[in-house]
Motif scaffolding. Structure first.
Motif: not given
Lengths: 197, 318
Positions: A63-66, A134-137
């Motif tokens: 979740k830190e990453d794009t 993007k992995l959302t939070n």
């Protein structure tokens, strides 16, 4: 660069991979290394023999990453193709939804479907997609693909925004599929980047 | 470079303030705000973004276009609402944040709306301030729904590196040239903050000094108020420059494809800072096979159409 006891130098490498790029005094940045990059290349695949799918793996995005996937689709035959993007080898189309808008000259159209198409290409044409992943939070995987379809002839403009309906703690694979056998053809290239923190 | 703010919401709130007093956003810089929005309420949560605690909606203008199912729509309003998501759903928003050369705060947002549901939709919303600022020391994200920024929402603000070249126009010109070295392994952005010096006219992008219009093709889609339209051109459009003194901002992704054909994807806030704000996208390509892009030319269709204060920036992402 060697590290002396009691010192840390700009650009020094810690434990073989960690580069010091900022020095703080309290909460104030007093020195910042200008390393000239914003993206880190983590996969780069060029297709030498036509295939039906491509898997990009060997990484873990949290979740830190794009992530940014740049896909350059080459089509050398007289058949149009549609491409899907899946994640973590979950290749069931109905586990995804996508919304698209497309423009071909003056014709505008849109659709929402229970799949994750993210690009398509006309017969004997080429298409470029630049896709933010993007992995959302809360754990859903979203994709935003900006597409120049048939960029080598008369370009169309597409936007494909997709989502998974499942949640996951990380992305470890990007799976690119085409709707017909061997439709990912020679000369196609996939560059996967991670935005640097 | 990199991440300068990262905030995961642990208790639902209505507003999040990003304090940038230690590292203000200045003219000539470029930022990306990534907002994964969880709306845990039973109401639609519309999201506004404000600069420097200027939270009066009518101090901003916004143009949007949306695709929802087969419906395509657009509208313009006197507001800073640029994203949002439905009740008990998730959105992923990417926003370019730019302080323009004349001091307007401009936000270019793309949203995957209702991202965890079968009602997913796609929005693009462009906002600009009417007020001017010397720098941005605070950004505020505000929900219309009380506590509409729910637990697990996350806000990440990135400062984009590296600017490799820029030109600030001191007297009106017809053309600005850059020497570049764009290879197939590179990703670049061209940021064009344009002040018009004449009646409405085109702005072209040429590569490698090839200014033959027929060597290029461009597809446009635009939303101007409630009107949504598309056009394809046999030429090299980067953006449109409006009436004398009007300002527009383009952020264009540049890519030399593996085929050797050069592409750009330009997203434009037309006429930012006033009530005629509009949203345009120009996706174009150059039909000559090349091994690298060695020069870029930004050219007005009218003599001296590129006005004083125009700022053009080349950003290398890798």
């Amino acid at each position: 660069m060697p590290i002396k006891k009691g010192t840390l130098e700009i650009g020094a490498i810690l434990r073989g991979s960690t580069v010091i790029n900022k020095i703080y005094k309290g909460t104030t940045v007093i020195y910042e290394l200008a390393d000239g990059t914003y993206l880190e290349l983590i996969e780069d695949v060029t297709i030498s023999t036509a295939v039906t799918s491509v898997t990009l793996s060997g990484f873990t995005a949290t979740k830190e990453d794009t992530l940014v996937l740049v896909s350059d689709f080459h089509n050398n035959v007289a058949t149009a193709y549609t491409f899907s993007i899946y994640f973590n080898n979950n290749t069931t189309a109905t586990n995804y939804y996508k919304q698209r808008i497309g423009v071909n000259a003056t014709t505008i159209f849109a659709s929402r479907d229970n799949n994750n198409f993210f690009a398509d290409v006309g017969d004997n044409d080429k298409t470029l997609s630049v896709c933010d992943i993007k992995l959302t939070n809360d754990g859903y995987i979203t994709s935003q693909s900006s597409v120049t379809r048939n960029y080598d002839t008369l370009p169309w403009l597409f936007e494909y925004y997709g989502t998974s309906t499942f949640i996951t703690p990380s992305i470890t694979e990007v799976n690119i599929f085409v709707d017909q056998t061997n439709g990912i053809q020679t000369g196609s290239r996939f560059q996967l980047y991670r935005r640097l923190a | 470079m990199g991440l300068i703010y990262d905030n995961t919401i642990s208790t639902a709130v209505t507003q999040v303030d990003i304090d940038l007093t230690a590292t203000p956003i200045e003219k000539g810089e470029l930022y990306e705000l990534v907002f994964t929005h969880v709306n845990g309420t039973g109401s639609f949560s519309s999201i506004s973004l404000y600069a420097n605690n200027n939270t009066t909606p009518t101090n901003y203008y916004r143009q949007y276009t949306e695709a929802s199912g087969t419906g395509v729509s657009g509208n313009r309003a006197n507001t800073s609402e640029l994203a949002g998501t439905g009740d008990n759903s998730t959105a992923k928003v990417k926003i370019y944040v730019k302080l323009t050369n004349d001091g307007k705060a401009v936000f270019m947002a793309t949203t995957v709306k209702r991202a965890n549901t079968s009602s997913i939709s796609l929005t693009e919303m462009h906002v600009s301030s009417v007020s001017t600022f010397t720098s941005l020391t605070e950004l505020s994200i505000v929900s219309t729904a009380t506590n509409g920024i729910g637990i697990n929402s996350r806000i990440q603000l990135y400062k984009v590196a590296e600017k490799v070249d820029e030109a600030i126009v001191g007297s009106a010109v017809t053309q600005v040239d850059f020497t570049v070295d764009i290879q197939k392994g590179n990703e670049y952005l061209l940021v064009s903050d344009l002040t018009s010096n004449s009646a409405g006219h085109q702005i072209y992008l040429y590569a490698n000094n090839n200014t033959t219009a027929s060597n290029y093709d461009t597809q446009r889609v635009g939303a101007d108020g409630i009107g949504v339209s598309g056009t394809r051109y046999s030429s090299s459009y980067l953006m449109y420059s409006y009436d004398n003194g009007d300002t527009s901002l383009s952020i264009a992704k540049l890519k030399l494809a593996n085929s050797g054909l050069f592409n750009w994807q330009s997203s434009v806030v037309g006429e930012y800072g006033d009530s005629d704000i509009n949203l345009q996208k120009y996706y174009g390509s150059f039909d000559q096979i090349i091994t690298s892009v060695t020069s870029l030319s930004i050219v007005s269709s009218i003599t001296n159409g590129i006005g004083i204060g125009t700022r053009l920036e080349i950003w290398k992402l890798i």
